[in-house]
Design an enzyme around this catalytic site. Structure first.
Site, short mmCIF file in Angstrom:
data_model
loop_
_atom_site.label_atom_id
_atom_site.label_comp_id
_atom_site.label_asym_id
_atom_site.label_seq_id
_atom_site.Cartn_x
_atom_site.Cartn_y
_atom_site.Cartn_z
N ASP A 259 0.78 -1.28 -0.11
CA ASP A 259 -0.10 0.01 0.03
C ASP A 259 0.77 1.18 0.05
O ASP A 259 0.33 2.36 -0.39
CB ASP A 259 -0.94 0.07 1.45
N MET B 243 -6.09 -2.27 -4.82
CA MET B 243 -6.27 -2.22 -3.53
C MET B 243 -5.78 -0.79 -3.19
O MET B 243 -5.48 -0.23 -3.72
CB MET B 243 -5.19 -2.97 -2.81
N GLY B 244 -6.11 -0.37 -1.98
CA GLY B 244 -6.03 0.77 -1.29
C GLY B 244 -7.06 1.39 -0.71
O GLY B 244 -8.13 2.12 -1.45
N ARG B 245 -7.44 1.23 0.52
CA ARG B 245 -8.50 1.62 1.38
C ARG B 245 -8.45 3.20 1.44
O ARG B 245 -9.69 3.73 1.25
CB ARG B 245 -8.77 0.80 2.74
N GLU C 1 -9.83 0.51 -4.24
CA GLU C 1 -11.26 -0.13 -3.49
C GLU C 1 -11.85 0.99 -2.66
O GLU C 1 -12.98 0.95 -2.36
CB GLU C 1 -10.69 -1.33 -2.98
N TYR D 37 -6.33 -10.45 -4.87
CA TYR D 37 -4.79 -11.34 -4.34
C TYR D 37 -4.06 -11.54 -5.61
O TYR D 37 -2.83 -12.20 -5.23
CB TYR D 37 -5.14 -12.41 -3.83
N LEU D 38 -4.33 -11.09 -6.71
CA LEU D 38 -3.51 -11.29 -7.88
C LEU D 38 -2.46 -10.09 -7.82
O LEU D 38 -1.23 -9.98 -8.54
CB LEU D 38 -4.11 -11.03 -9.25
N ARG E 92 -0.58 -8.94 -5.08
CA ARG E 92 0.17 -8.85 -3.67
C ARG E 92 1.61 -9.55 -3.96
O ARG E 92 2.72 -9.13 -3.89
CB ARG E 92 -0.34 -8.92 -2.56
#
Lengths: 418, 418
Positions: free
Chosen positions: A145, A191-193, A248, A297-298, A300
């Protein structure tokens, strides 16, 4: 050798990356050479193994094993997401851990994780001081992240950035080639909340062959549906296709949040994300065929697409952490400082752990364009510096051959008891 | 040279792959050397460019350009999904195309696509016979779905198989490492509406480091939700994590199909797929943290993960197609025949186009395990043979540098008029 410091515990905590095991390889290699460390013990599944005294011994791993470990993504040993209580309020798990540490003669701790994990390192340090157990606690940075404070980047981010840029480029070529008679809008959710670092890296896809991505939507900038749709229409008029990369955690100002009525026909709560919501919105509003991918999960454990400089820095973080033990340091966090870009000039420094724990670093304003859905050339220079070079994992039958923990030795208690 | 056959049209049709441009490079190289072809013309966006007379000239492309084209995924020229009417019923578009062909002196046609596309090749051939326009029509195979009849595999499939195997392996290592305290079930949704070839390729991920995938769900085998949940529970009891790869076209016997009430809060029809539905089902029923990824357009133009043998065969398909023109053949489809596995022994043959058009090849029974959610060793031997070797695309700043059509020359009508 006189191993004055007993055993050193090196643990993974939090989510995985392509660079986590490179740091492990660096730390293990340095520990094998250290005069103050008898054996570097690594718990199975992070804090879970610490609580239960389940450790792997690493002192006998040979160079071939460490080379394979270096290129293997995810965490070979396993990691965890447990959160420890404040030791001033609840000491129960710490007392259990103290017994394990005494049994295994653990005199130094390298704790490798993100912001939440460094809060754990800090709590360990506080507790062991309270009970006068002498132990050196050192925090090691990682997270795809890239949202840790103080450090100029987090090992693991460069590889995920490279993967996201490559994937965006290839999906854009697909969308562009089909755009006259099929899909016109493609959305990639990443990803990235709370921070848009990963989505921002997609900008590195831009080249001769594609102008994509055309919108980069990050949590740092809310936008209205109308504003996004206008941006897409403009791009469709210009080139006939539009590629969007969205974090995300991105939010529309006119929220389409899930509520309890948002269930599938089995009556189960839906899991779908913002990428799918946007695809629905665009297809309905603009009447153009829209598709979305969710990398999940592709993105990370991207060993096949790792950045060479990312793994190199990660390895040196591991080596430097052991140097901190050898030098007798306490309560430090390792950080990477950048001294120049393209090529990246960098050095590893230390700072107090509590500078990093529990904070999140967002994309700074000067990395985000004024329109709020793009990033700046300054960001590209920064991110491009982190994706340099390729890593070739070993292969068996042309599929990556990654390190298996079957090759590791579990520690027998007798050996390590005082 | 005496170009007895005028110009040859080479067109892309249908979805893209990593190997489409390798075939283009092979065909263009052979056309440049052919005594019977003046220029190989390639339409912009497939049938769209054919209808509108928008062609690229390829006779002056040099070896460096062809080398870069070889490694570039998707379709450089663009492709299309138009469906032509039956020429016995509606000749309108054909008459338009005939004028274009006469204008550009097109005397041979290489039509490169899947089952639907070869139906188009067939229609072209039928129409041109009806109007006595002499033209050689040859079909070239491609589709990542691997579902063409007669040919033993489709170029493009090997690269996507390699990508899916690699991605499944890496996501499995991620899931396994986190499984004690976080996600326990991971689902990867892949393409394949009626055939499970792509999902099946995920079995190549199995190795020392992971036993994943644990369930492979294909359209050829419907299963009940209870049966799937039982399979997952068994695997969770055994190893604590479970990885599932599911074809987009897989169906539960107890259907959870979308209906009109299945809308998001904006009132738009939802686009979510089977992966998400299964994730909802598993999380609700087994109460374990479940995540899903949808690879979508990340799995077609996989240049960074291409299979060397896949691109090599694709290149030779292009070369052989031009040989068919040189040899004066009509109405043929090129196919690949396998003579042995690991290493793959193969040759290119021809068959009548209508053997391939409009049919779909499903996974044969001997490639699917008796339990219906796994594949057999025979499939692994087949698929492993198709993923051998790596291809290194050119890179700029460590990101793949793919061929851009900006480097191509549009055809000026004057040059090619009779």
């Amino acid at each position: 050798m006189n191993h004055t410091n007993g055993n050193c515990l090196y643990a993974h905590s939090g989510g995985v990356s392509a660079a986590l095991n490179a740091t492990a390889a660096g730390a293990i290699k340095a520990a094998q050479r250290s005069e103050s460390i008898h054996d570097m013990l690594v718990p199975e599944y992070g804090l879970h193994g610490i609580l239960n005294g389940e450790f792997y011994s690493t002192k006998d791993l040979d160079q071939a094993a460490l080379d394979q470990m270096y290129c293997t993504p995810s965490s070979i040993f396993g990691t965890s997401r447990f959160k420890l209580p404040d030791p001033r309020v609840d000491q129960e798990p710490y007392i259990q851990i103290l017994e394990v540490f005494k049994t295994y003669n653990i005199r130094s701790l390298l704790y490798h994780g993100g912001g939440d994990s460094q809060d754990t390192t800090n709590k360990f340090s506080q507790f062991f001081k309270m009970v006068d157990y002498p132990i050196q606690c050192i925090g090691l940075p990682k997270t795809i992240d890239n949202d840790l404070m103080v450090t100029d980047h987090c090992p693991g981010y460069g590889s995920t950035a490279k993967y996201i840029a490559t994937s965006t480029l290839e999906a854009a070529l697909d969308t562009k080639a089909m755009s006259r008679s099929s899909t016109k809008v493609f959305i990639l959710e990443v990803m990235g909340r709370n921070a848009g670092w990963i989505a921002a890296a997609s900008a590195l896809a831009r080249c001769d062959a594609t102008s994509a991505p055309h919108l980069i939507l990050v949590p740092e900038r809310k936008k209205s549906a109308d504003n996004i749709l206008a941006g897409i229409s403009l791009q469709l008029d210009k080139e006939g296709y539009c590629v969007i990369v969205v974090s995300e955690g991105f939010q529309l100002t006119d929220t389409i949040s899930s509520d309890d009525s948002d269930t599938c026909s089995f009556g189960h709560k839906r899991l779908g994300g913002i990428g799918l919501e946007l695809a629905n919105l665009i297809q309905s509003s603009l009447k153009v065929k829209t598709r979305s991918a969710n990398a999940d999960y592709l993105q990370r454990a991207v060993g096949h697409c790792a950045s060479a400089i990312d793994l190199d820095i990660a390895y040196h973080i591991g080596q430097r952490a052991v140097q901190c033990i050898n030098d007798g340091l306490y309560d430090k966090m390792l950080i990477v400082k950048h001294l120049g870009y393209l090529p990246l000039k960098w050095k590893i420094e230390t700072c107090p752990i509590d500078w990093v724990a529990n904070h999140e670093k967002h994309l700074p304003d000067f990395f985000i364009s004024d329109n709020g859905h793009d990033i700046t050339p300054a960001f590209c220079e920064y991110a491009l510096s982190l994706v340099q070079g390729e890593v070739k994992p070993m292969r068996k039958n042309s599929i990556p051959a990654y390190f298996s923990k079957h090759h590791l030795q579990k520690v027998q208690i007798e050996e390590h008891q005082l």
